[in-house]
Design an enzyme around this catalytic site. Structure first.
Site, PDB file in Angstrom:
ATOM      1  N   TYR A  38     -12.034  -1.451  -3.833  1.00 13.15           N
ATOM      2  CA  TYR A  38     -12.598  -1.646  -2.543  1.00 13.15           C
ATOM      3  C   TYR A  38     -14.231  -1.534  -2.427  1.00 13.15           C
ATOM      4  O   TYR A  38     -14.886  -1.449  -1.367  1.00 13.15           O
ATOM      5  CB  TYR A  38     -12.147  -0.984  -1.622  1.00 13.15           C
ATOM      6  CG  TYR A  38     -10.496  -1.331  -0.965  1.00 13.15           C
ATOM      7  CD1 TYR A  38     -10.435  -2.504  -0.248  1.00 13.15           C
ATOM      8  CD2 TYR A  38      -9.554  -0.621  -1.234  1.00 13.15           C
ATOM      9  CE1 TYR A  38      -9.350  -2.942   0.230  1.00 13.15           C
ATOM     10  CE2 TYR A  38      -8.014  -0.919  -0.906  1.00 13.15           C
ATOM     11  CZ  TYR A  38      -8.293  -1.984  -0.118  1.00 13.15           C
ATOM     12  OH  TYR A  38      -6.790  -2.488   0.302  1.00 13.15           O
ATOM     13  N   LYS A  82       0.937  -1.130  -0.034  1.00 18.31           N
ATOM     14  CA  LYS A  82       0.084  -0.273   0.079  1.00 18.31           C
ATOM     15  C   LYS A  82       0.984   1.375  -0.052  1.00 18.31           C
ATOM     16  O   LYS A  82       2.148   1.071   0.292  1.00 18.31           O
ATOM     17  CB  LYS A  82      -0.958   0.095   1.126  1.00 18.31           C
ATOM     18  CG  LYS A  82      -1.992  -1.043   1.259  1.00 18.31           C
ATOM     19  CD  LYS A  82      -2.813  -1.140   2.543  1.00 18.31           C
ATOM     20  CE  LYS A  82      -3.858  -2.117   2.255  1.00 18.31           C
ATOM     21  NZ  LYS A  82      -4.835  -2.205   3.488  1.00 18.31           N
ATOM     22  N   GLU A  86      -9.558 -10.116  -7.831  1.00 16.31           N
ATOM     23  CA  GLU A  86      -8.641  -9.046  -7.659  1.00 16.31           C
ATOM     24  C   GLU A  86      -7.334  -9.012  -8.504  1.00 16.31           C
ATOM     25  O   GLU A  86      -6.857  -8.058  -8.986  1.00 16.31           O
ATOM     26  CB  GLU A  86      -8.147  -8.984  -6.346  1.00 16.31           C
ATOM     27  CG  GLU A  86      -9.378  -8.794  -5.199  1.00 16.31           C
ATOM     28  CD  GLU A  86      -8.858  -8.759  -3.831  1.00 16.31           C
ATOM     29  OE1 GLU A  86      -9.384  -8.367  -2.879  1.00 16.31           O
ATOM     30  OE2 GLU A  86      -7.603  -9.184  -3.573  1.00 16.31           O
ATOM     31  N   HIS A 137      -2.153  -5.552   1.401  1.00 15.03           N
ATOM     32  CA  HIS A 137      -3.368  -6.208   1.308  1.00 15.03           C
ATOM     33  C   HIS A 137      -2.986  -7.588   0.707  1.00 15.03           C
ATOM     34  O   HIS A 137      -2.313  -7.555  -0.084  1.00 15.03           O
ATOM     35  CB  HIS A 137      -4.209  -5.251   0.313  1.00 15.03           C
ATOM     36  CG  HIS A 137      -5.274  -5.707  -0.153  1.00 15.03           C
ATOM     37  ND1 HIS A 137      -6.714  -6.098   0.372  1.00 15.03           N
ATOM     38  CD2 HIS A 137      -5.713  -6.961  -1.253  1.00 15.03           C
ATOM     39  CE1 HIS A 137      -7.601  -6.626  -0.217  1.00 15.03           C
ATOM     40  NE2 HIS A 137      -6.935  -7.424  -1.299  1.00 15.03           N
ATOM     41  N   ASN A 183      -1.898  -0.274   7.058  1.00 21.49           N
ATOM     42  CA  ASN A 183      -1.338  -1.571   7.500  1.00 21.49           C
ATOM     43  C   ASN A 183      -0.394  -2.377   6.422  1.00 21.49           C
ATOM     44  O   ASN A 183      -0.516  -3.346   6.313  1.00 21.49           O
ATOM     45  CB  ASN A 183      -2.509  -2.464   7.695  1.00 21.49           C
ATOM     46  CG  ASN A 183      -3.479  -2.729   6.569  1.00 21.49           C
ATOM     47  OD1 ASN A 183      -3.375  -2.223   5.592  1.00 21.49           O
ATOM     48  ND2 ASN A 183      -4.698  -3.552   7.189  1.00 21.49           N
TER      49      ASN A 183
HETATM   50  P1  CMP Z   1      -7.321  -4.684   3.846  1.00 22.68           P
HETATM   51  O1  CMP Z   1      -6.743  -5.891   3.985  1.00 22.68           O
HETATM   52  O2  CMP Z   1      -6.607  -4.074   2.424  1.00 22.68           O
HETATM   53  O3  CMP Z   1      -8.871  -4.813   3.805  1.00 22.68           O
HETATM   54  C1  CMP Z   1      -9.705  -3.625   3.678  1.00 22.68           C
HETATM   55  C2  CMP Z   1      -8.818  -2.463   4.408  1.00 22.68           C
HETATM   56  O4  CMP Z   1      -9.807  -1.605   5.006  1.00 22.68           O
HETATM   57  C3  CMP Z   1      -7.966  -2.936   5.421  1.00 22.68           C
HETATM   58  O5  CMP Z   1      -6.921  -3.917   4.898  1.00 22.68           O
HETATM   59  C4  CMP Z   1      -7.736  -1.804   6.182  1.00 22.68           C
HETATM   60  O6  CMP Z   1      -6.706  -1.129   5.494  1.00 22.68           O
HETATM   61  C5  CMP Z   1      -8.864  -1.066   6.032  1.00 22.68           C
HETATM   62  N1  CMP Z   1      -9.586  -1.193   7.316  1.00 22.68           N
HETATM   63  C6  CMP Z   1     -10.136  -2.371   7.790  1.00 22.68           C
HETATM   64  N2  CMP Z   1     -10.929  -2.222   8.574  1.00 22.68           N
HETATM   65  C7  CMP Z   1     -10.808  -0.890   9.227  1.00 22.68           C
HETATM   66  C8  CMP Z   1     -11.206  -0.021  10.320  1.00 22.68           C
HETATM   67  N3  CMP Z   1     -11.850  -0.568  11.145  1.00 22.68           N
HETATM   68  N4  CMP Z   1     -10.875   1.142  10.087  1.00 22.68           N
HETATM   69  C9  CMP Z   1     -10.338   1.788   9.028  1.00 22.68           C
HETATM   70  N5  CMP Z   1      -9.700   0.997   8.218  1.00 22.68           N
HETATM   71  C10 CMP Z   1      -9.948  -0.416   8.102  1.00 22.68           C
END
Ligand code: CMP
Length: 137
Positions: A49, A9, A126, A115, A112
């Protein structure tokens, strides 16, 4: 052999974690079948998303995902989806096991670092979002 989609990311690219993440994939015996760097538009991030469009974090997530370049990869291995999920750790870095990418590098539940597809059907969708069959080797 199974394939899954991985994204480093914008936070991972900005913080120069591309090499570290790829090293972890390769050392786990995962083969990279395709890879490119790109910068998603807001509309493209929203489309990727779309499954989360009703969630309260959708606006913030799509703004973040379009805030800078990302690296997208097709990972290939026996059980690639689970292997990648094990390497990434839990979505919330606070719950991620020591030694996982998110435990070691994530700073925020949203920012984070990586993904990964969560299931075979999601992986197919995807991968097709980013790559044509001709781009996979
Ligand atoms: P990802 O695995 O890319 O899938 C969806 C993304 O949404 C996740 O990683 C985080 O980056 C984001 N995400 C998931 N839960 C939350 C949350 N409670 N608050 C903010 N972002 C979130």
């Amino acid at each position: 052999m199974e394939r899954t989609l991985s994204i480093i990311k914008p936070d991972g690219v900005r913080r120069a974690l591309v090499g570290e993440v790829i090293k972890r994939f390769e050392q786990a015996g995962i083969r990279i079948a395709a890879m490119k760097m790109l910068h998603l538009s807001r509309e493209q991030a929203k489309a990727f998303y779309a499954v989360h469009r009703e969630r309260p974090f959708y606006d913030s997530l799509t703004e973040f995902m379009s805030s800078g370049p990302i690296v997208v990869m097709v990972l290939e291995a026996d059980g690639a989806i689970q292997k990648n999920r094990d390497l990434m750790g839990a979505t919330n870095f606070k719950d991620a096991a020591p030694g996982t990418i998110r435990h070691d590098f994530a700073t925020d539940i949203e920012q984070n670092v990586v993904h990964g597809s969560d299931a075979p059907a999601t992986a197919l969708t995807e991968i097709a979002f980013f790559f044509s069959a001709l781009e996979m080797v």
